[in-house]
Design an enzyme around this catalytic site. Sequence first.
Site, PDB file in Angstrom:
ATOM      1  N   THR A  13      -2.835  -9.456   9.464  1.00  0.00           N
ATOM      2  CA  THR A  13      -2.095 -10.706   9.146  1.00  0.00           C
ATOM      3  C   THR A  13      -0.451 -10.051   9.773  1.00  0.00           C
ATOM      4  OG1 THR A  13      -1.352  -9.829   6.713  1.00  0.00           O
ATOM      5  CG2 THR A  13      -2.978 -11.631   7.247  1.00  0.00           C
ATOM      6  N   ALA A  59       2.105   3.212   2.553  1.00  0.00           N
ATOM      7  CA  ALA A  59       3.004   3.315   3.383  1.00  0.00           C
ATOM      8  C   ALA A  59       4.170   2.689   2.597  1.00  0.00           C
ATOM      9  CB  ALA A  59       2.846   2.785   4.845  1.00  0.00           C
ATOM     10  N   ARG A 102     -19.161  15.627   4.577  1.00  0.00           N
ATOM     11  CA  ARG A 102     -19.404  16.505   5.788  1.00  0.00           C
ATOM     12  C   ARG A 102     -18.604  17.959   5.397  1.00  0.00           C
ATOM     13  NH1 ARG A 102     -18.175  13.973  10.089  1.00  0.00           N
ATOM     14  NH2 ARG A 102     -17.748  11.993   8.894  1.00  0.00           N
ATOM     15  N   GLY A 150       0.798  -1.239   0.122  1.00  0.00           N
ATOM     16  CA  GLY A 150       0.172  -0.088  -0.165  1.00  0.00           C
ATOM     17  C   GLY A 150       0.778   1.462   0.030  1.00  0.00           C
ATOM     18  N   SER A 202      -4.108  -2.886  -3.096  1.00  0.00           N
ATOM     19  CA  SER A 202      -4.079  -3.049  -1.663  1.00  0.00           C
ATOM     20  C   SER A 202      -5.426  -1.547  -1.325  1.00  0.00           C
ATOM     21  CB  SER A 202      -2.698  -1.811  -1.646  1.00  0.00           C
ATOM     22  OG  SER A 202      -1.826  -3.014  -2.417  1.00  0.00           O
ATOM     23  N   HIS A 203      -5.487  -1.728   0.193  1.00  0.00           N
ATOM     24  CA  HIS A 203      -7.029  -0.718   0.479  1.00  0.00           C
ATOM     25  C   HIS A 203      -6.301   0.613   0.700  1.00  0.00           C
ATOM     26  CE1 HIS A 203     -10.832  -0.105   2.645  1.00  0.00           C
ATOM     27  NE2 HIS A 203     -10.333  -0.098   3.510  1.00  0.00           N
ATOM     28  N   SER A 204      -4.872   1.058   0.524  1.00  0.00           N
ATOM     29  CA  SER A 204      -4.981   2.885   0.116  1.00  0.00           C
ATOM     30  C   SER A 204      -5.676   3.422  -1.178  1.00  0.00           C
ATOM     31  CB  SER A 204      -3.649   3.086  -0.344  1.00  0.00           C
ATOM     32  OG  SER A 204      -2.551   2.273   0.841  1.00  0.00           O
ATOM     33  N   HIS A 211     -15.997   5.109  12.146  1.00  0.00           N
ATOM     34  CA  HIS A 211     -15.948   6.086  11.396  1.00  0.00           C
ATOM     35  C   HIS A 211     -17.632   6.252  11.283  1.00  0.00           C
ATOM     36  CE1 HIS A 211     -16.449   9.359   7.415  1.00  0.00           C
ATOM     37  NE2 HIS A 211     -15.187   9.008   7.520  1.00  0.00           N
ATOM     38  N   GLY A 224     -11.219  11.095   0.570  1.00  0.00           N
ATOM     39  CA  GLY A 224     -11.337  11.904   0.936  1.00  0.00           C
ATOM     40  C   GLY A 224      -9.806  12.691   0.640  1.00  0.00           C
ATOM     41  N   GLY A 225      -8.853  12.698   1.122  1.00  0.00           N
ATOM     42  CA  GLY A 225      -7.884  13.312   1.433  1.00  0.00           C
ATOM     43  C   GLY A 225      -6.659  12.881   2.414  1.00  0.00           C
TER      44      GLY A 225
END
Lengths: 254, 650
Positions: free
Chosen positions: B236, B17, B274, B15, B43-45, B258, B50-51
């Site tokens: 993991t 990082a 929001r 991801g 990857s979940h990234s 969230h 949003g930012g």
Amino acid sequence: MARQLTFRIFRYDPADPDSKPGFVDYPLEETPRLNLFVALHRIREQQAPDLQFDFVCRAGVCGSCGMMINGRPTLGCRTLTAELPTTITLAPMPSFKLIGDLSVDTGTWFRGMNERVESWIHTQKEFDPTAEEERMDNETAEKIYELDRCIECGCCVAGCGTANIREDFLGATALNRIGRFMLDPRDERDSEDWFELVSTDEGVFGCMGLMGCDDVCPKELPLLEVFAYMRRRMTQVATGQAKPDAGTSQPVIS
Amino acid sequence: MSEIITTDVLVIGAGLAGERAAISAAAEGNEVLILSLVPPRRSHSCAAQGGMQAALGNCAKGEGDSEELHWLDTVKGSDWGCDQEVARIFADNAPIAMREMAHFGVPWTRVKGGPADYFIKGKKVTLEEPREKEGLIMHRDFGGVSRWRTCYTADGTGHTVLYTMDNMVVQLGIKVHDRMEAISLIHDGTRCLGAVVRCLRTGVLKSYLAKATVIASGGFGRVYKYSTNAIINQGTGQSIALDTGIVPLGNMEAVQFHPTGIVPTDILVTEGCRGDGGLLLDVDEYRFMPDYEPDKQELASRDVVSRRMTEHIAKGKGVPSPDGEHLWLDLRHLGEQHLRTKLREVYDICMYFLGVNPIKELVPVRPTQHYSMGGIRVNKDGHAYGLEGLWSVGESACWDMHGMNRLGGNSLAETVVAGKFCGQRMGQWASQQPLALDTKMAADAVVVQQNRINALLGDGLGKANENVDALHDAMRETLQAKVGIFRKGGELEEAVDTLRDLYQRAQNLKLRSSTKGANPEVALALRLPGMIKLGLCVAKGALLRTESRGGHSREDYPERNDKEWLKRTLARWPEGAAEPDISYEPVGLLESPPGQRGYGGATNISMEQSVAKYNDNVKQEWIKQGWHETATPLGAELKEMVEYASTKES
């Protein structure tokens, strides 16, 4: 009365010499808002613990779950069974190496594609950590983002007449990627470079124009426009009607 | 003997990082190899919408922003639970990291000078965007911030940054081995030498040996029944670190819910909804947040908004549905143009997964597990406590800039900032190290894992009478029901008991399949005991922390207690133990003494000790826990306290 669905799923384990490719039927009762992410997990939990398929985000953004659903390549996670007949035939996408059952190796294919089209900003500039970012007008940023939305699911390749008969064809995803960098003023490649990259039989002139890619792209990328623009520009370069660096920041979409 | 692959730096997780750390390590002259459960761009990234927060201060409502303000917002957001020096490193480096991503190719949304319409606190306003900033990176509003500072690409920020990052990885020729899962670390008790890795294509085990091993495997949200996380976020990386018995996990009880997961399916719609002016409504279509939070309204920090929503549902104001009670997110007033451009992914998600058109209809939402503040405890360079050569960055790490609650947009920014900063420190460290090639240790570690797999595929483990999916479901339901947004001592005790029992039962797994290759049932069976262990760290940490701070909220201990709990929880799992050992350390050197957040309405029990005295103990307490010496001295990145009169939102 809930519908009784039949999932006719392609099963094959290439690692097992005793495995024979074929379809196996799995019955499942339909529940409200059932999508293929939930349905396939239920089948795995209840009937076929070793069934292979790929989901990651289950939200239509990661591009993992491209599969042939009743003959059409699309994302499993956002396909609702309510939109389908009671018999749902699932097969792995063609053009990619089969890992097993519905799982195909898109990772290796797309890494190769990204290397082939050199999917990165080509620049001689060094990053200066003390400087303000280079400015870009927002319209240009939006146009780049429009093409940058490709999720590399592979549906366009699976749905492509040319890619299904010739392995070396770049495919819509690659041509769209090139279009994305052609639009980007940060990329210093010029018309000659683009011409070398796409003006071949494996590139934009190999396309038969069936535009299956445009029909099936889950992100509704404007592939028709990208192809038309690219062919015209490349023809202009070939016939000397375009300046070598003209139009690197021209809009693909008018 | 199984295959052994060697490299200078082994990164587990592709991801943001992991890839950013890999790029930094390669720039220091190391050969780098990345392992990933999935192709890197999946990857979940990629799902972050949003930012990323960075104090560039380019737009009208960002005027006057500074790293100083970003740092203070982050410390407040953490409820003073973070390491303030790490928060400094983060806030100071975030603007550079965003500009670097622009240089790499991210198509950030840019400032357009001149009048622009926004919805702020429920009202339509026209602001004059500065013409001299035309073309610089634009910002949107987010929760818990004093200025607009979230840099974004429509609502596909994670996608565009990840694609750009992976483009860099491809350009640099960094190898990625995808569909590979690290299932144990190879170590000698003091030094990490690499990992045993299972190929998810073939089921075959290999060992990877490296000077530095970096865990960047993301969060563990999937231990909960309802989570916005991708299905691969099963912890993991944290599990294999915990399995060493040496490396501690920090603040595992700090779990973020969230406010806006959609109902059903739990898919996230961004805080940017929001931030851009979306409102929360109840069963009467009444806007309730201003009653609870008059100042921040819908844009208090996530822990606060999620609690207020839960409180409001408990008052009978939830919307009943077959999938449980929920509230409404109202985006209708933002208009079609905005929803189909800047919130396009949100629009698609509502249309495809709910059949709801947010231009005309209300979106059903409720607080949903979203982020793991806790993780592998590392020093400010990213070096894990206890084992030399093990590093961690991103959500899998407890670096710890988030403390007990993180602000929206701070974690996506953390991935690139920590990846860059810690990746460089790690790369420099690795380039000074010899490669320790202990092939016997590697082979032995592979045999241990191969025996586990052989037993699973043969007669089963232990008494061989437990079903993998049944235990998996029971674990997720326990955490969901008893270790949620509001926690109580009695329920937490029950959760610990249940999870302890499930962990024992997970020693007796019996599979239903016997396929040897890429068998998904084997993959889950291998992960399950580790997931239950993580769940126990969460539950036990939550039970013992008798206060409420950030995302950890105890009904029986409603105050934040700075007298006794200005601490970070550390969980270790000694070999053969039935549950984790819990100990504590100071949160870090205090530059800002604990104060009022200005939202959330909680009361505090004050510190008795002086800040100077607290700070005196930090280093020695950390060394006792296995902290490694850092490249610059502890505290070197802290600054003199300045006057924060200017921090009030203008």
